[in-house]
Write an enzyme that holds these catalytic residues in place. Structure first.
Site, short mmCIF file in Angstrom:
data_model
loop_
_atom_site.label_atom_id
_atom_site.label_comp_id
_atom_site.label_asym_id
_atom_site.label_seq_id
_atom_site.Cartn_x
_atom_site.Cartn_y
_atom_site.Cartn_z
N THR A 142 13.41 47.33 26.77
CA THR A 142 14.48 48.28 27.04
C THR A 142 15.70 47.46 27.41
OG1 THR A 142 15.33 49.82 28.71
CG2 THR A 142 13.41 48.54 29.31
N CYS A 182 20.58 50.40 23.03
CA CYS A 182 19.46 51.11 23.64
C CYS A 182 18.36 51.09 22.60
CB CYS A 182 19.85 52.55 23.99
SG CYS A 182 18.46 53.53 24.59
#
Length: 230
Positions: free
Chosen positions: A83, A197
């Site tokens: 992430t 992202c």
């Protein structure tokens, strides 16, 4: 071959793409029946998401430190945090383990410099677009100018990530809005736009736009394959 350590689950939707990308990369590089050697801890994202929005980054760090230690004990040679946003706490994790972290911003910076880009746009969570751990690292460490959407657009990008993409929901209306934001970043001088992202690649990809997109999930996985096989 080195063992790749994964801290996943944030969200599991993007972690699945990591797992696939790593194995596809190893197969492409080594051929035959080769697959990636992976040690993974997948965390529960719900409590982490709550702590993020409360601003309690120390508590999120504690969760990921525990995961990183378990990955190290399982035999990983280096760690990937699957992430962008949680690289906010990468320095705290590094202090607690003896194996290196493959930082997603550094991997992305290498891809940018390979293409000789000097100015890029950045999409991601509000944390990634506003805080220094990512944007500042690209600028201060790698001398790359980074621009982001305006406040209204940042909220839209952030909300789509948490309310749709992390739940596996792909909506044409959200895709259209993202593409408009990407176009505006290009008009503002971005030579490419970072999909900062790990879920955004589920919504938009290079076939959707003439603006060069840098998918951090793919870039991170490709760099890991290089490290694992060198």
């Amino acid at each position: 071959m080195k063992t790749i350590g994964l801290i996943g689950g944030m969200s599991w939707e993007s972690t699945a793409h990591y797992y696939s990308g790593l194995n596809e990369g190893i197969k492409a590089k080594l051929g035959g029946l080769h697959s990636a050697k992976i040690a993974m801890v997948s965390v529960d994202f719900a409590p982490i998401e709550k702590l993020q929005h409360l601003g309690d980054w120390d508590a999120t760090a504690d969760i990921l430190i525990d995961a990183a230690k378990n990955v190290e004990v399982a035999g990983a040679d280096f760690v990937m945090i699957c992430t962008n946003t949680m690289h906010e706490v990468a320095p705290k994790i590094e202090e607690e383990i003896s194996i290196p972290i493959l930082h997603i911003a550094d991997a992305t910076a290498d891809a940018i410099k390979d293409k000789e880009f000097k100015k890029v746009g950045l999409l991601g969570t509000a944390f990634t677009m506003k805080r220094a751990f990512y944007k500042g690292r690209l600028t201060d460490k790698h001398n790359i100018e980074v621009i982001t959407p305006n406040d209204e657009e940042r909220k839209i990008v952030h909300d789509v990530i948490y309310q749709e993409l992390c739940l596996g929901e792909i909506k044409d209306t959200s895709k259209a809005v993202y593409l408009k934001i990407i176009e505006r970043l290009a008009k503002a001088g971005a030579e490419a736009v970072i999909l900062g992202c790990t879920e955004i690649g589920m919504l938009v990809n290079q076939s959707d736009t003439n603006v060069i997109l840098l998918d951090t999930t793919a870039i991170h996985a490709e760099k890991a394959v290089e490290l694992a096989t060198e």
